[in-house]
Design an enzyme around this catalytic site. Structure first.
Site, PDB file in Angstrom:
ATOM      1  N   ASN A 146       0.871  -1.168   0.000  1.00 38.35           N
ATOM      2  CA  ASN A 146       0.000   0.000   0.000  1.00 38.35           C
ATOM      3  C   ASN A 146       0.913   1.224   0.000  1.00 38.35           C
ATOM      4  O   ASN A 146       2.110   1.107   0.250  1.00 38.35           O
ATOM      5  CB  ASN A 146      -0.985  -0.018   1.181  1.00 38.35           C
ATOM      6  CG  ASN A 146      -0.297  -0.035   2.519  1.00 38.35           C
ATOM      7  OD1 ASN A 146       0.541   0.813   2.809  1.00 38.35           O
ATOM      8  ND2 ASN A 146      -0.641  -1.007   3.350  1.00 38.35           N
TER       9      ASN A 146
ATOM     10  N   VAL B  73      -0.420 -10.271   0.659  1.00 42.30           N
ATOM     11  CA  VAL B  73       0.995 -10.411   0.304  1.00 42.30           C
ATOM     12  C   VAL B  73       1.844  -9.422   1.093  1.00 42.30           C
ATOM     13  O   VAL B  73       2.908  -9.771   1.609  1.00 42.30           O
ATOM     14  CB  VAL B  73       1.195 -10.200  -1.223  1.00 42.30           C
ATOM     15  CG1 VAL B  73       2.655 -10.090  -1.578  1.00 42.30           C
ATOM     16  CG2 VAL B  73       0.540 -11.322  -2.001  1.00 42.30           C
ATOM     17  N   ASP B  74       1.381  -8.196   1.201  1.00 39.99           N
ATOM     18  CA  ASP B  74       2.120  -7.147   1.902  1.00 39.99           C
ATOM     19  C   ASP B  74       2.407  -7.552   3.348  1.00 39.99           C
ATOM     20  O   ASP B  74       3.545  -7.494   3.821  1.00 39.99           O
ATOM     21  CB  ASP B  74       1.314  -5.848   1.845  1.00 39.99           C
ATOM     22  CG  ASP B  74       2.085  -4.611   2.293  1.00 39.99           C
ATOM     23  OD1 ASP B  74       3.325  -4.664   2.385  1.00 39.99           O
ATOM     24  OD2 ASP B  74       1.428  -3.580   2.530  1.00 39.99           O
TER      25      ASP B  74
ATOM     26  N   VAL C 271      -8.107  -8.031  -2.894  1.00 34.57           N
ATOM     27  CA  VAL C 271      -8.775  -6.932  -2.184  1.00 34.57           C
ATOM     28  C   VAL C 271      -8.814  -5.635  -2.985  1.00 34.57           C
ATOM     29  O   VAL C 271      -9.646  -4.776  -2.699  1.00 34.57           O
ATOM     30  CB  VAL C 271      -8.172  -6.675  -0.785  1.00 34.57           C
ATOM     31  CG1 VAL C 271      -8.349  -7.880   0.119  1.00 34.57           C
ATOM     32  CG2 VAL C 271      -6.736  -6.262  -0.862  1.00 34.57           C
ATOM     33  N   TYR C 272      -7.946  -5.471  -3.974  1.00 30.73           N
ATOM     34  CA  TYR C 272      -7.988  -4.258  -4.792  1.00 30.73           C
ATOM     35  C   TYR C 272      -8.974  -4.381  -5.950  1.00 30.73           C
ATOM     36  O   TYR C 272      -9.124  -3.468  -6.752  1.00 30.73           O
ATOM     37  CB  TYR C 272      -6.597  -3.885  -5.291  1.00 30.73           C
ATOM     38  CG  TYR C 272      -5.788  -3.070  -4.285  1.00 30.73           C
ATOM     39  CD1 TYR C 272      -6.103  -3.042  -2.930  1.00 30.73           C
ATOM     40  CD2 TYR C 272      -4.713  -2.317  -4.700  1.00 30.73           C
ATOM     41  CE1 TYR C 272      -5.373  -2.296  -2.021  1.00 30.73           C
ATOM     42  CE2 TYR C 272      -3.963  -1.567  -3.798  1.00 30.73           C
ATOM     43  CZ  TYR C 272      -4.305  -1.558  -2.463  1.00 30.73           C
ATOM     44  OH  TYR C 272      -3.577  -0.806  -1.572  1.00 30.73           O
TER      45      TYR C 272
END
Length: 171
Positions: free
Chosen positions: A23, A32-33, A124-125
């Protein structure tokens, strides 16, 4: 350049660089982040905080990329890129393609020859995995530089199928 798609955990890849679907704050998150931040250890967050204090006070813009060390990961580098968020109206495929090409530009700049990517902006995006796969494969195939291997490391079978299809379709 060799391009492949595998199902697996990006944090365990034995490559020079892994790409983080970050992000813009670079402070970690979910998916993943979050997995990359957890696996890399606290040094990654400290380095990201320093980037925010110095080079990126407003955060990392969508489609751009920045490197950090891999810290506790097998990869020497983490290349952070911010994918477009379809839920916020960021629907331009060129923005998504820029994530892949800018990450490859950074990989080239740090002399990484093997790079692992997640399915940036899928999930999620809000981007459809098949569209992400088409854009990603086209962007990587159209890029020129010294990277020798791009490995798409995908979490689920449905996303792996989408990338396999895109690779086969573009061959």
């Amino acid at each position: 350049m060799r391009i492949e798609a595998v199902q697996g955990d990006i944090t365990s890849q034995d490559v020079d660089a892994i790409v983080n679907a970050a992000n813009s704050s670079l402070m970690g998150g979910g998916g993943v982040d979050g997995a990359i931040h957890r696996a890399a250890g606290p040094g990654l967050l400290e380095e990201c905080m320093e980037l925010r204090r110095t080079e990126l006070p407003d955060g990392l813009p969508v489609g751009q990329s920045v490197p950090t060390a891999g810290h506790d990961l097998p990869a020497r580098w983490v290349i952070h890129t911010v994918g477009p968020n379809r839920h916020r109206g960021e629907t331009d495929p060129a923005l998504l393609a820029a994530c892949f090409t800018s990450a490859l530009d950074v990989a080239d700049a740090v002399s990484a020859r093997t790079v692992a990517f997640p399915a940036i902006s899928a999930g999620v995006y809000g981007w459809d995995p098949a569209e992400v796969a088409r854009v990603a494969v086209d962007a990587v195939r159209g890029w020129s530089g010294d990277v020798e291997l791009v490995r798409f490391v995908l979490f689920g079978e449905d996303v792996l199928r989408a990338f396999t299809f895109a690779l086969d379709d573009a061959a």
